[in-house]
Design an enzyme around this catalytic site. Structure first.
Site, PDB file in Angstrom:
ATOM      1  N   CYS A  84     -38.075  27.783  97.591  1.00 20.36           N
ATOM      2  CA  CYS A  84     -38.862  28.155  98.778  1.00 20.36           C
ATOM      3  C   CYS A  84     -40.346  27.887  98.594  1.00 20.36           C
ATOM      4  O   CYS A  84     -41.090  27.799  99.577  1.00 20.36           O
ATOM      5  CB  CYS A  84     -38.666  29.623  99.099  1.00 20.36           C
ATOM      6  SG  CYS A  84     -37.010  30.012  99.651  1.00 20.36           S
TER       7      CYS A  84
ATOM      8  N   GLU B 110     -38.753  26.573  89.469  1.00 22.49           N
ATOM      9  CA  GLU B 110     -39.592  27.079  90.560  1.00 22.49           C
ATOM     10  C   GLU B 110     -40.569  28.073  89.968  1.00 22.49           C
ATOM     11  O   GLU B 110     -40.241  28.800  89.031  1.00 22.49           O
ATOM     12  CB  GLU B 110     -38.739  27.763  91.632  1.00 22.49           C
ATOM     13  CG  GLU B 110     -39.593  28.389  92.731  1.00 22.49           C
ATOM     14  CD  GLU B 110     -38.834  28.774  93.987  1.00 22.49           C
ATOM     15  OE1 GLU B 110     -37.601  28.901  93.936  1.00 22.49           O
ATOM     16  OE2 GLU B 110     -39.498  28.955  95.030  1.00 22.49           O
TER      17      GLU B 110
ATOM     18  N   ASN C 280     -36.693  21.729 101.339  1.00 20.90           N
ATOM     19  CA  ASN C 280     -35.893  22.525 100.412  1.00 20.90           C
ATOM     20  C   ASN C 280     -34.627  23.012 101.097  1.00 20.90           C
ATOM     21  O   ASN C 280     -33.679  22.268 101.258  1.00 20.90           O
ATOM     22  CB  ASN C 280     -36.731  23.682  99.865  1.00 20.90           C
ATOM     23  CG  ASN C 280     -35.892  24.637  99.023  1.00 20.90           C
ATOM     24  OD1 ASN C 280     -35.101  24.177  98.202  1.00 20.90           O
ATOM     25  ND2 ASN C 280     -36.019  25.923  99.232  1.00 20.90           N
ATOM     26  N   GLU C 281     -34.683  24.229 101.584  1.00 18.94           N
ATOM     27  CA  GLU C 281     -33.460  24.855 102.094  1.00 18.94           C
ATOM     28  C   GLU C 281     -33.587  24.955 103.614  1.00 18.94           C
ATOM     29  O   GLU C 281     -33.574  26.043 104.166  1.00 18.94           O
ATOM     30  CB  GLU C 281     -33.381  26.248 101.450  1.00 18.94           C
ATOM     31  CG  GLU C 281     -32.047  26.855 101.396  1.00 18.94           C
ATOM     32  CD  GLU C 281     -32.110  28.160 100.594  1.00 18.94           C
ATOM     33  OE1 GLU C 281     -32.898  29.060 100.968  1.00 18.94           O
ATOM     34  OE2 GLU C 281     -31.372  28.276  99.605  1.00 18.94           O
TER      35      GLU C 281
HETATM   36  O1  AHR Z   1     -33.764  30.482  93.706  1.00 18.30           O
HETATM   37  C1  AHR Z   1     -34.468  31.396  94.472  1.00 18.30           C
HETATM   38  C2  AHR Z   1     -34.569  30.966  95.932  1.00 18.30           C
HETATM   39  O2  AHR Z   1     -33.305  30.930  96.514  1.00 18.30           O
HETATM   40  C3  AHR Z   1     -35.116  29.601  96.163  1.00 18.30           C
HETATM   41  O3  AHR Z   1     -36.484  29.590  96.169  1.00 18.30           O
HETATM   42  C4  AHR Z   1     -34.588  29.252  97.504  1.00 18.30           C
HETATM   43  O4  AHR Z   1     -34.447  27.867  97.700  1.00 18.30           O
HETATM   44  C5  AHR Z   1     -33.290  30.013  97.592  1.00 18.30           C
HETATM   45  O5  AHR Z   1     -33.183  30.711  98.773  1.00 18.30           O
END
Ligand code: AHR
Length: 663
Positions: free
Chosen positions: A246, A52, A377-378
């Site tokens: 994120c 990321e 993603n999340e």
């Molecule tokens: O790894 C850091 C962050 O943690 C990532 O961007 C996110 O997916 C998670 O909340």
């Protein structure tokens, strides 16, 4: 009791059962590997990496570009740049966008020198520029003359203004033209600057001002830092997850990651703010933007170079739910789904397809063989399920060979998680992405988490995890040995359950020593150096030393999870082709543990084996730039192996035993 006496005992007693009695009160742990009962295959994607653009992982990190705000698109247009004057020189700096060189990133710098002396600008780089003595650096810029006899001096300077290298450029025409020159600094400098000085009165326009080392990964233009890529290659990862995290989601949809804006010529990739720019008040990063110099094409190349499967994660019409949680209305979702279809075509389509031809134009006619794709993603909630369902329906119909990754939310065991798993099971999702950032104790305690998971239905991707020495997002978290050992214990549970868990990745991957927002991270670097944390070596040992099928293991007759032996975690696998048995053991106790190892019915195991041990003297021990291998694997020969033999596992350690077949 020495290892040798233990072995003699084992050999002499043949049946082993009474061995511990022969040693009086001392309890001997029995570790039995059932080599005659190979179990689930271990997926080649079992151990991968999560990339990321956080902590200056891309701009200022993996991308070898040294110039910050090279195209003057930052909202504070001269951020990263400052005026440079020599003697009585005078002039002006203006950021304009009339008749631009690059319409997508239209701003450029007008540099005007009024009188005698030198007048110009300095770029501070990303936390400085890392230069090595004698190596070649390629300066380039788009330049347009605007009158006068402009002569441009290009210099690399140290923080105290010592000139490390210089060259001159002149004769600028009235049309934009790409100028280039090479520079060789006389000294190594981790915090250098780029200085551009107009020597005579005159005016020029400048854009896309760039400085790259000649030595990029595989010597590619617009390339990557070779030392950082090497760290990834050394992990032999099964996949590379990209671009996050994120960052996929954006704080709002307008700043989400859109892969189509990251391909083509670097100057045509529209810059946006990095979501980590403002995320943490305690770690503000006002100069953090995404130039996309490292975009999807470079990403696919990287995967190919290091033989990892690409795993792109795409926005599913939801901005980060920790921020705005903005939703694309369902009736507007088609555009997002189309982006996913187009990405698959960009990666896999023929040279004559719309997007495959873009890939071919960029220099890669062959497909990239994309087989995995993340939808969101999340994300969480019914809104996610609604969106996932629509993505899955279209993508599965058109590309059934691409496995889809669905989100299980940000935590590994809350109501959001349970809701998502229940719905994703009903929807027969392929693979579900679980995330966990928690204290080391959680990882030790949950080493058996997957022993009781249903054996049918979606597979698990442990897509983001890392033990937090303090708590999630605390700036005080450390990459210490205790955390790494906890992760190793947990990974033993992942591997043992390879029929359920098919992928995993530690997160985040990179952190710049001067520019991080989040810790812990797997790999730390500065402008010239890099080191792997103890967690890095844990990942490496798991990735490099695994067979292709799991073998059942018991400790004192019980499955490892229910072992009464405190602190011992074990998994074993078999290399079917070579007959090699690979055993991984975590001893989390502060005492050594001696075990009798029985490899059941494997035929003969050679006495010559190899032990690879990763151990820290104290739980708080760490690696650092100054001591990069304080905790690193140590390999030694074992000469007393066999089908029954004794082995001592050092305190607080991860051991890999490679047991060869043979008499
Ligand atoms: O790894 C850091 C962050 O943690 C990532 O961007 C996110 O997916 C998670 O909340």
């Amino acid at each position: 009791m020495t290892r040798t006496t233990l072995r003699i005992c084992v050999t002499a007693l043949a049946g082993i059962a009474s061995c511990s009695a022969a040693f009086g009160a001392e309890t001997v742990t029995r570790l039995t590997i059932q080599a005659d009962r190979p179990g689930a295959p271990i997926s080649p994607t079992m151990y991968g990496v999560f990339f990321e653009d956080i902590n200056y992982g891309a701009d200022g990190g993996l991308l070898a570009e040294q110039v910050k705000n090279r195209s003057f698109e930052f909202p504070t247009a001269l951020m990263g740049w400052s005026e440079a004057k020599e003697g009585p020189a005078a002039g002006s700096l203006q950021v304009l966008d009339q008749a631009p060189a690059f319409p997508v990133n239209p701003h450029y710098l007008r540099l005007k020198a009024d009188g005698p002396g030198g007048y110009g600008v300095i770029n501070e780089g990303f936390h400085g520029m890392g230069l090595r003595a004698g190596e070649e650096y390629l300066f380039s810029a788009s330049v347009r003359g605007r009158g006068g006899q402009a002569t441009l001096r290009v210099e690399l300077v140290s923080p105290d203004q010592r000139v490390l290298a210089k060259t001159m450029l002149r004769d600028f025409g009235s049309d934009w033209k790409r100028e280039a020159a090479s520079l060789r600094p006389a000294a190594t400098e981790p915090k250098a600057r780029l200085r551009l000085i107009l020597e005579n009165p005159g005016t020029i326009d400048l854009d896309m001002i760039s400085l790259f080392p000649h030595k990029t990964w595989r010597q590619r233009p617009n390339g990557l830092r070779p030392d950082l890529v090497q760290m990834l290659a050394d992990l032999k990862p099964g996949f590379v997850r990209f671009p996050g995290g994120c960052i996929v989601e954006g704080r709002e949809l307008a700043t989400r990651y859109q892969w189509k804006t990251t391909i083509g010529k670097p100057e045509d990739r529209r810059l946006i703010v990095n979501r980590w720019n403002t995320e943490f008040k305690h770690r503000p990063a006002p100069d953090y933007f995404q130039s996309f110099g490292l975009g999807f094409f470079e990403y696919f190349l990287l995967c190919e170079d290091i033989a990892a499967q690409p795993l792109p994660i795409l926005n599913c019409g939801m901005a980060c739910q920790f921020n705005t949680g903005e939703l694309a209305p369902l009736e507007q979702l088609d555009a997002y789904i189309q982006d996913a279809l187009d990405l698959i075509q960009f990666a896999n389509g023929s040279e004559t397809s719309t997007w495959g031809s873009r890939r071919a134009e960029m220099g890669h006619p062959r497909p990239f063989n994309l087989r995995l794709l993340g939808v969101g993603n999340e994300q969480w909630g019914p809104q996610y399920i609604q969106r996932y369902e629509r993505f899955a329906k279209v993508l599965k119909a058109k590309y059934p060979e691409v496995q889809l990754i669905a989100s299980a939310g940000p935590r590994p065991a809350d109501d959001l998680f349970r809701f998502l798993w229940a719905r994703l099971r009903e929807l027969q999702a392929d693979i579900v992405d679980e995330h966990c950032y928690d204290r080391p104790e959680w990882f030790f305690d949950n080493a058996a988490r997957y022993d009781n998971y249903p054996r049918s239905g979606p597979k698990v991707f442990m897509g983001e995890y890392a033990a937090q020495s303090v708590k999630t997002v605390s700036p005080d978290n450390r990459n210490d040995w205790r955390c790494a050992l906890a992760e190793a214990a947990y990974m033993i549970g992942l591997e043992r359950n390879a029929d359920v868990v098919v992928m995993s990745s530690y997160a985040p991957l990179f952190g710049h020593e001067d520019g991080w927002q989040w810790r812990p991270n797997l790999i730390w670097f500065d402008n010239l150096n890099v080191y792997g944390t103890p967690s890095y070596y844990v990942q490496q040992l798991f990735s490099l030393h695994r067979g292709d099928v799991v073998l059942p293991v018991t400790i004192d007759g019980r499955p490892p999870a229910s072992s009464k032996t405190p602190g011992l975690y074990a998994t074993a696998s078999l290399h079917r082709k070579t007959g090699e048995v690979l055993l991984k053991v975590v001893n989390s106790a502060s005492e050594p543990v001696t075990a009798i190892l029985s490899i059941k019915d494997a035929g003969k195991i050679a006495p010559q084996a190899t032990a690879i041990v990763l151990a820290g003297a104290k739980p708080g021990d760490e690696n650092s730039l100054a001591e990069p291998r304080r905790i690193a694997p140590v390999t030694s020969p074992v000469t007393t192996a066999g089908s029954d033999f004794g082995h001592t596992f050092p305190p607080s350690s991860l051991t890999v035993l490679r047991l060869r077949a043979g008499g």
